[in-house]
Design a protein around this motif. Structure first.
Motif, PDB file in Angstrom:
ATOM      1  N   UNK A 187       3.329  -4.106  -6.186  1.00 48.44           N
ATOM      2  CA  UNK A 187       2.236  -4.013  -7.159  1.00 48.44           C
ATOM      3  C   UNK A 187       1.494  -5.342  -7.247  1.00 48.44           C
ATOM      4  N   UNK A 240       1.300  -7.697  -5.049  1.00 52.06           N
ATOM      5  CA  UNK A 240       0.571  -7.898  -3.804  1.00 52.06           C
ATOM      6  C   UNK A 240      -0.706  -7.054  -3.772  1.00 52.06           C
ATOM      7  N   UNK A 241      -0.585  -5.778  -4.143  1.00 49.75           N
ATOM      8  CA  UNK A 241      -1.738  -4.875  -4.118  1.00 49.75           C
ATOM      9  C   UNK A 241      -2.822  -5.318  -5.085  1.00 49.75           C
ATOM     10  N   UNK A 242      -2.395  -5.707  -6.305  1.00 48.39           N
ATOM     11  CA  UNK A 242      -3.383  -6.124  -7.295  1.00 48.39           C
ATOM     12  C   UNK A 242      -4.100  -7.386  -6.847  1.00 48.39           C
ATOM     13  N   UNK A 300      -4.561  -8.441  -3.749  1.00 52.28           N
ATOM     14  CA  UNK A 300      -5.468  -8.202  -2.621  1.00 52.28           C
ATOM     15  C   UNK A 300      -6.725  -7.478  -3.095  1.00 52.28           C
ATOM     16  N   UNK A 301      -6.573  -6.588  -4.097  1.00 48.96           N
ATOM     17  CA  UNK A 301      -7.739  -5.877  -4.627  1.00 48.96           C
ATOM     18  C   UNK A 301      -8.696  -6.849  -5.322  1.00 48.96           C
ATOM     19  N   UNK A 314     -10.429  -9.142  -2.871  1.00 44.27           N
ATOM     20  CA  UNK A 314     -11.468  -8.432  -2.138  1.00 44.27           C
ATOM     21  C   UNK A 314     -12.731  -8.304  -2.997  1.00 44.27           C
ATOM     22  N   UNK A 340     -14.690  -0.791  -4.269  1.00 47.50           N
ATOM     23  CA  UNK A 340     -14.243   0.571  -3.983  1.00 47.50           C
ATOM     24  C   UNK A 340     -13.674   1.234  -5.230  1.00 47.50           C
ATOM     25  N   UNK A 341     -13.000   0.410  -6.031  1.00 48.14           N
ATOM     26  CA  UNK A 341     -12.279   0.945  -7.177  1.00 48.14           C
ATOM     27  C   UNK A 341     -13.160   0.920  -8.418  1.00 48.14           C
ATOM     28  N   UNK A 342     -13.365   2.090  -9.021  1.00 49.82           N
ATOM     29  CA  UNK A 342     -14.171   2.154 -10.238  1.00 49.82           C
ATOM     30  C   UNK A 342     -13.372   1.667 -11.441  1.00 49.82           C
ATOM     31  N   UNK A 343     -14.074   1.048 -12.383  1.00 52.90           N
ATOM     32  CA  UNK A 343     -13.463   0.605 -13.644  1.00 52.90           C
ATOM     33  C   UNK A 343     -12.236  -0.273 -13.431  1.00 52.90           C
ATOM     34  N   UNK A 344     -12.309  -1.169 -12.462  1.00 53.56           N
ATOM     35  CA  UNK A 344     -11.169  -2.035 -12.172  1.00 53.56           C
ATOM     36  C   UNK A 344     -11.264  -3.337 -12.948  1.00 53.56           C
ATOM     37  N   UNK A 345     -12.287  -3.487 -13.754  1.00 55.26           N
ATOM     38  CA  UNK A 345     -12.482  -4.733 -14.486  1.00 55.26           C
ATOM     39  C   UNK A 345     -13.486  -5.645 -13.803  1.00 55.26           C
TER      40      UNK A 345
END
Lengths: 164, 239
Positions: free
Chosen positions: B33, B35-37, B39-40, B43, B156-161
């Motif tokens: 988690x 790592x994923x957060x 990298x998101x 990006x 790519x991700x909506x409403x990600x802050x």
């Protein structure tokens, strides 16, 4: 039937482990490679609040990989099968939920995911059915593994034997 | 069953193994988690580089017209009118803009068409915030460039802050929109009522998704699977 199971239980367990573990590792692996898509796929179900959905979208692929690997090598199979079965059952509920609410999405089960064009409604509904049946099949393997976790080619047996 | 139970004879080591395994699973998930957060968000922040050396074009007056669903009217009075309905977070709108945005800009700047932008916000809070900022930019005459910049950095991700007020101001700053009026307008959400009016006008114009485009009041339906300029240009020229 009982005899059959007693005779081949070790191999059946092994095959179930490979199926459930394989699906989990592949599905998790694809999603882990593109975390933002995984997060938005979970959000597309519109079940959880956005931030929580994103968190789950980040966590799920890694949980799937971990559980899948355990099943693959045959370590803590009962625990892994229980977790995997619960995860699959949740997937089924989630798909039925979007289906019932008339939301058209790609489940994002193997990466991707998100809303789909309304013109493809019929195809999406067919996909929902197939996905539900597939996940139900995987739940069955999980249930079997819960009751018969020890089979051939399992690391666990090895570990116990070494200890003894 | 009985055989299974036997081989699962509980021993101290067995319990230990179980906790060890569960701990490792938790560790894998938590690390994954994190790592994923990371990298998101890296990006998303890296997307600002798309705005480096951005040169803002001359301002274009834009007015909100309550008679047209509070849409943003650019270059009014031309006999050709194009209505564009978009949500700033919608990925397909981004594709539409990448293919046709430059052409639409030209139509406005060279007085070939009146273009009305209906800025929608049905994809969540960050759409509302971004739509507000777009109307703020419009007040400075920089709607075209600001809205182009939004699609350039759209995650790519909506409403990600990502579309926070701070980042919206930063986007403005990158393209040269630095006035205090703009910053204040973004921070105070001054245009929320207009944002809401745009959203509320959807049923009246039978718009249920984005991007939706009307050419002289007629719904444009693309035939190709993706957006391409040639097709759109033909439709516009046909009127």
């Amino acid at each position: 039937m009982k005899n059959f199971n007693e005779k081949y239980q070790g191999s059946i367990t092994f095959v179930c482990r490979l199926i459930l573990g394989g699906v989990l590792v592949v599905a998790g692996g694809i999603k882990a490679l593109s975390p933002s898509e995984s997060a938005s796929a979970v959000a597309a179900y519109k079940i959880l609040p956005t931030q929580l959905a994103h968190l789950l979208g980040y966590a799920l692929p890694w949980l799937e990989i971990a559980i899948g690997l355990l099943l693959f090598v045959g370590l803590s199979v009962r625990f892994a099968a229980l977790t995997g079965g619960i995860v699959m059952a949740i997937f089924i509920c989630a798909i039925i939920s979007v289906w019932a609410r008339g939301i058209l999405i790609d489940c994002g089960c193997f990466g991707g995911g998100g809303p789909i064009d309304p013109s493809k409604a019929a195809a999406v509904h067919r996909t929902y059915l197939i996905e539900t049946l597939r996940d139900a099949g995987l739940v069955l393997t999980a249930i079997y593994l819960y009751f018969f976790p020890y089979g051939v080619f399992g690391v666990e047996k090895l570990v116990t034997e070494i200890k003894e | 069953m009985s055989k299974q139970a036997k081989s699962k004879a509980p021993s101290g080591g067995d319990n230990f193994t179980r906790w060890l395994v569960m701990g490792m699973v938790a560790l894998v998930v938590i690390t994954g988690v994190a790592f994923s957060m990371m990298s998101q968000s890296t990006k998303a922040n890296a997307s600002f580089t798309a705005l480096k050396n951005y040169i803002m074009a001359a301002p274009v007056t834009a007015t909100v017209d309550p008679a047209q669903g509070s849409g943003l009217v650019l270059n009014p009075g031309n006999k050709l009118q194009i209505d564009v309905w978009e949500d700033p977070q919608c990925p397909v709108c981004r594709s539409f803009e990448q293919a046709n945005g430059g052409y639409i800009d030209d139509l406005v700047r060279t007085n070939k068409a009146t273009v009305v932008f209906h800025v929608l916000s049905f994809l969540g809070d960050e759409s509302v915030r971004t739509a507000n900022a777009e109307f703020c930019a419009a007040e400075e005459g920089q709607y075209l460039d600001f809205h182009k910049a939004i699609y350039l950095v759209q995650p790519t991700l909506e409403n990600s802050g990502f579309f926070s007020n701070a980042n919206l101001i930063k986007i403005g700053d990158y393209i040269g929109l630095k006035s205090k009026a703009f910053t204040d307008c973004v921070n105070k959400a001054s245009k929320f009522d207009i944002v809401k009016a745009n959203y509320d006008s959807m049923p009246k114009y039978k718009v249920s998704g984005t991007p939706t485009v009307f050419i002289n009041g007629k719904l444009w339906e693309r035939k190709s699977s993706d957006f391409n300029l040639a097709e759109f240009r033909l439709a516009v020229e046909a009127g």
